[in-house]
Design a protein around this motif. Structure first.
Motif, PDB file in Angstrom:
ATOM      1  N   ASP A 288       0.846  -1.203   0.000  1.00 43.94           N
ATOM      2  CA  ASP A 288       0.000   0.000   0.000  1.00 43.94           C
ATOM      3  C   ASP A 288       0.876   1.247   0.000  1.00 43.94           C
ATOM      4  O   ASP A 288       0.600   2.224  -0.703  1.00 43.94           O
ATOM      5  CB  ASP A 288      -0.892   0.024   1.244  1.00 43.94           C
TER       6      ASP A 288
ATOM      7  N   MET B  81      -3.264  -2.635  -9.417  1.00 47.39           N
ATOM      8  CA  MET B  81      -4.580  -2.425  -8.803  1.00 47.39           C
ATOM      9  C   MET B  81      -5.647  -3.274  -9.482  1.00 47.39           C
ATOM     10  O   MET B  81      -6.555  -3.769  -8.826  1.00 47.39           O
ATOM     11  CB  MET B  81      -4.977  -0.941  -8.867  1.00 47.39           C
TER      12      MET B  81
ATOM     13  N   ARG C 227      -5.227  -6.759  -8.262  1.00 47.52           N
ATOM     14  CA  ARG C 227      -5.463  -6.907  -6.837  1.00 47.52           C
ATOM     15  C   ARG C 227      -6.901  -6.625  -6.417  1.00 47.52           C
ATOM     16  O   ARG C 227      -7.426  -7.279  -5.535  1.00 47.52           O
ATOM     17  CB  ARG C 227      -4.528  -5.922  -6.120  1.00 47.52           C
ATOM     18  N   CYS C 228      -7.542  -5.645  -7.028  1.00 42.55           N
ATOM     19  CA  CYS C 228      -8.814  -5.143  -6.473  1.00 42.55           C
ATOM     20  C   CYS C 228     -10.025  -5.244  -7.398  1.00 42.55           C
ATOM     21  O   CYS C 228     -11.154  -5.060  -6.932  1.00 42.55           O
ATOM     22  CB  CYS C 228      -8.683  -3.676  -6.081  1.00 42.55           C
TER      23      CYS C 228
ATOM     24  N   ALA D 244     -13.197  -7.775  -6.547  1.00 38.03           N
ATOM     25  CA  ALA D 244     -14.188  -7.484  -5.498  1.00 38.03           C
ATOM     26  C   ALA D 244     -15.216  -6.471  -5.992  1.00 38.03           C
ATOM     27  O   ALA D 244     -16.426  -6.631  -5.782  1.00 38.03           O
ATOM     28  CB  ALA D 244     -13.474  -6.961  -4.254  1.00 38.03           C
ATOM     29  N   THR D 245     -14.723  -5.427  -6.663  1.00 34.29           N
ATOM     30  CA  THR D 245     -15.653  -4.409  -7.190  1.00 34.29           C
ATOM     31  C   THR D 245     -16.600  -5.034  -8.208  1.00 34.29           C
ATOM     32  O   THR D 245     -17.805  -4.793  -8.192  1.00 34.29           O
ATOM     33  CB  THR D 245     -14.855  -3.265  -7.870  1.00 34.29           C
TER      34      THR D 245
ATOM     35  N   SER E  25      -6.818  -0.283   4.388  1.00 36.29           N
ATOM     36  CA  SER E  25      -5.908  -0.687   3.319  1.00 36.29           C
ATOM     37  C   SER E  25      -6.394  -0.083   1.994  1.00 36.29           C
ATOM     38  O   SER E  25      -7.553   0.332   1.880  1.00 36.29           O
ATOM     39  CB  SER E  25      -5.893  -2.210   3.202  1.00 36.29           C
TER      40      SER E  25
ATOM     41  N   ASN F 259      -6.977  -1.667  -0.683  1.00 36.30           N
ATOM     42  CA  ASN F 259      -8.055  -2.553  -1.167  1.00 36.30           C
ATOM     43  C   ASN F 259      -9.404  -2.100  -0.647  1.00 36.30           C
ATOM     44  O   ASN F 259     -10.356  -1.946  -1.407  1.00 36.30           O
ATOM     45  CB  ASN F 259      -7.844  -3.976  -0.617  1.00 36.30           C
ATOM     46  N   THR F 260      -9.459  -1.921   0.672  1.00 37.41           N
ATOM     47  CA  THR F 260     -10.720  -1.529   1.314  1.00 37.41           C
ATOM     48  C   THR F 260     -11.153  -0.159   0.815  1.00 37.41           C
ATOM     49  O   THR F 260     -12.340   0.083   0.570  1.00 37.41           O
ATOM     50  CB  THR F 260     -10.520  -1.487   2.854  1.00 37.41           C
TER      51      THR F 260
ATOM     52  N   VAL G   4     -10.434   1.399  -2.092  1.00 35.72           N
ATOM     53  CA  VAL G   4     -10.929   1.392  -3.478  1.00 35.72           C
ATOM     54  C   VAL G   4     -12.289   0.696  -3.548  1.00 35.72           C
ATOM     55  O   VAL G   4     -13.197   1.138  -4.254  1.00 35.72           O
ATOM     56  CB  VAL G   4      -9.906   0.723  -4.426  1.00 35.72           C
ATOM     57  N   TYR G   5     -12.430  -0.361  -2.781  1.00 34.90           N
ATOM     58  CA  TYR G   5     -13.713  -1.060  -2.759  1.00 34.90           C
ATOM     59  C   TYR G   5     -14.812  -0.138  -2.211  1.00 34.90           C
ATOM     60  O   TYR G   5     -15.909  -0.071  -2.748  1.00 34.90           O
ATOM     61  CB  TYR G   5     -13.589  -2.321  -1.894  1.00 34.90           C
TER      62      TYR G   5
ATOM     63  N   SER H 177     -15.671   2.459  -4.799  1.00 31.71           N
ATOM     64  CA  SER H 177     -16.417   1.824  -5.897  1.00 31.71           C
ATOM     65  C   SER H 177     -17.876   1.616  -5.483  1.00 31.71           C
ATOM     66  O   SER H 177     -18.801   1.889  -6.249  1.00 31.71           O
ATOM     67  CB  SER H 177     -15.845   0.444  -6.230  1.00 31.71           C
TER      68      SER H 177
END
Lengths: 235, 193
Positions: free
Chosen positions: B9, B31, B34-35, B38-39, B78, B80-81, B83-84, B87
Motif C-alpha cells: 500500500d 490495482m 489486486r482489487c 471485489a468491485t 488498506s 483494497n478496502t 478502493v472497494y 467503488s
C-alpha cells in the motif's frame, strides 16, 4: 484563475525561477496576493486535470490488457484441465485418506527460474540465484537479504519470497511476494498467488489462503494442487 | 501516514505521489490484479454488468489518485478496502440516480461520500479541459503527465525550435485558463450529492 495573469510567469514563479514580485498580468502590472493565490489553486486543478485525462487513457489500455488475461481458455484446454482435476482428485483421495492433515511439504515445490542469468544481474544477485537454483534456500535467502536497495527488483522479491517460504519464514515470504506482485505483475501473478496462499495457510490465515486458492483457475500455475488444497482446507 | 497500510500500500501511495507516469501505470496494473475482482462482484450482485463494474472501478482509481495528490487520502484502511469503498459508493450513487436503491444501502454508502468530492470536482474541470483542441491537449499531457522535455516535445510535434515549443505550450495553457475562467468554475459549485 484571473485570465489576465501571465501564465508563463506564474509557472516560472511556481518553479522557483522568479520572485513573487515578478509575477505580472499580461499587461505587465503586478497582481495582488488574493488573485495570485486563486490563480495558483486553479492552475493546480488544471495540471491535475490534464494528468487525470492522461491517466484515464492509460486505464482504458490497462483494462483492455487485464481483460485479455481473464478470457476463458479454448475448449480443449478446459477439457484437459478438467481431466487433470479429476485425476488429481482421485489421486488425492488415496493420498489424503492415508494422511489426514495436508502437509506443507506435499504442496511446496521449487519454482524454476524463468529468467536464468541474462548477464545483466549483479554478481550478488547471480550468486543468490545460483544457490536458489540448487535449492539451498537458507544460503540463497541470506544472499537475497543482503542485496542493496538499488538491486531489488520484482524478480528478486519473488525469489526471496520463495526462499523465505521454503525456510518457513512465512511473514517475510508474504511481504516479499506482495512486493513482487506489485512490481512484476502478469508474468509472475499466478505463481505469486499460489505461494502466498501457502504462506497464509502456514500462518493459520485460512480465509486468506482459501480466497487466494479460489482465484486459481484451471490451467493456472499449480491449479490442480490448489484445487486439492482448497478442498482440504474447507473440510 | 499510519495504520491500515501494508508495505505494498505504501508503495502504491509513493508511486502516485512520485509523478512518474511509468510507475503510475505499473501501480494501476497492479490495482486491477489486486482489487478489480471485489468491485466487479459487488456491481454484478447489485444489478450491474461487468462493463459497468469496469467504469466504476476506473472512477474509483481516479478518485484514489486525486485524493492522494490533494492530500485528502486518509490512511485508515488498506488500499483494497479504500478502493472497494469508493467503488461501492459510486455504484450506489449511480443506482440512486436510477431510483433503484434500497434505503439500507444508501445509509451504508455515506462512509465514502467525502472521499469522492475531489473526484466530482475534478470531473467538472476535466469537461472543460476537453474543450481545447486535441493537439494542444496532447502537448500539455505530454509535458505535465509524461514529463517530456521541451526538446522532446519539439521533436514529437515537429515544431521549429525550443522557443517556439515553449511558446506553443504556454498558448495552450492560456487557452485552458481562459476556458476555465469563462465557465467561472468555483469549488463551492460542487457538492457530494
Amino acid at each position: 484563475m484571473n485570465n489576465e495573469i501571465n501564465i508563463s510567469l506564474l509557472e516560472r514563479y511556481l518553479q522557483g525561477e522568479i520572485a513573487r514580485e515578478e509575477v505580472l498580468d499580461i499587461e505587465g502590472n503586478p497582481v495582488d496576493d488574493e488573485a495570485l493565490q486563486k490563480s495558483i489553486e486553479q492552475f493546480d486543478d488544471i495540471k491535475l486535470g490534464l494528468k487525470v485525462i492522461a491517466l484515464r487513457d492509460d486505464l482504458k489500455q490497462i483494462e483492455t490488457e487485464f481483460e485479455a488475461t481473464q478470457q476463458p481458455k479454448p475448449g480443449w484446454v478446459r477439457y484437459a484441465a478438467a481431466a487433470a482435476i479429476l485425476l488429481v482428485a482421485v489421486a488425492s483421495y488415496f493420498i489424503f485418506t492415508a494422511n489426514q492433515a495436508p502437509r506443507f511439504e506435499d504442496y511446496f515445490t521449487h519454482f524454476e527460474n524463468l529468467s536464468i542469468s541474462r548477464g545483466s544481474e549483479s554478481d550478488q544477485l547471480q550468486e543468490a540465484m545460483k544457490f536458489y537454483q540448487i535449492e539451498d534456500y537458507d544460503k540463497a535467502l541470506s544472499l537475497f537479504k543482503a542485496l542493496p536497495e538499488n538491486q531489488l527488483t520484482g524478480e528478486s522479491h519473488f525469489y526471496t519470497g520463495i526462499s523465505a517460504l521454503a525456510t518457513q519464514d512465512f511473514i517475510l515470504a508474504l511481504e516479499q511476494l506482495s512486493l513482487a506482485e506489485y512490481q512484476s505483475l502478469l508474468e509472475y501473478s499466478q505463481p505469486i498467488r499460489w505461494y502466498k496462499a501457502l504462506a497464509h495457510w502456514q500462518r493459520g490465515e485460512l480465509d486468506e489462503a482459501k480466497a487466494l486458492l479460489a482465484q486459481i483457475k484451471p490451467g493456472h500455475y499449480q491449479s490442480d494442487k490448489a484445487q486439492t488444497l482448497l478442498e482440504e482446507l474447507r473440510d | 501516514m499510519s495504520t491500515g497500510l501494508d508495505i505494498v500500500d505504501k508503495k502504491i501511495i509513493e508511486s502516485i505521489v512520485s509523478d512518474d507516469a511509468d510507475e503510475l501505470r505499473q501501480t494501476m496494473r497492479h490495482m486491477y490484479e489486486r482489487c478489480f475482482g471485489a468491485t466487479c462482484q459487488y456491481v454484478l450482485n447489485n444489478k450491474g454488468t461487468r462493463e459497468e463494474a469496469q467504469d466504476v472501478f476506473q472512477d474509483a482509481l481516479i478518485a484514489l489518485f486525486l485524493n492522494v495528490k490533494k492530500g485528502a487520502f486518509r490512511a485508515e484502511s488498506s488500499i483494497n478496502t479504500y478502493v472497494y469503498g469508493i467503488s461501492k459508493r459510486l455504484w450506489l450513487k449511480n443506482l440512486n440516480k436510477q431510483q433503484v436503491l434500497k434505503p439500507v444501502e444508501q445509509a451504508d454508502a455515506v462512509l465514502f461520500s467525502e472521499q469522492i468530492f475531489n473526484f466530482e470536482h475534478q470531473l467538472s474541470v476535466n469537461k472543460l479541459l476537453l474543450k481545447i483542441d486535441e493537439r494542444c491537449r496532447s502537448i500539455l499531457k505530454d509535458f505535465y503527465y509524461e514529463k517530456l522535455s521541451v526538446s522532446k516535445l519539439m521533436q514529437k510535434y515537429d515544431i521549429a525550435s525550443e522557443g517556439a515549443t515553449k511558446n506553443k505550450k504556454y498558448k495552450c495553457l492560456q487557452k485552458l485558463v481562459k476556458i476555465v475562467n469563462e465557465n467561472n468554475l468555483k469549488r463551492d459549485q460542487f457538492n457530494n450529492e
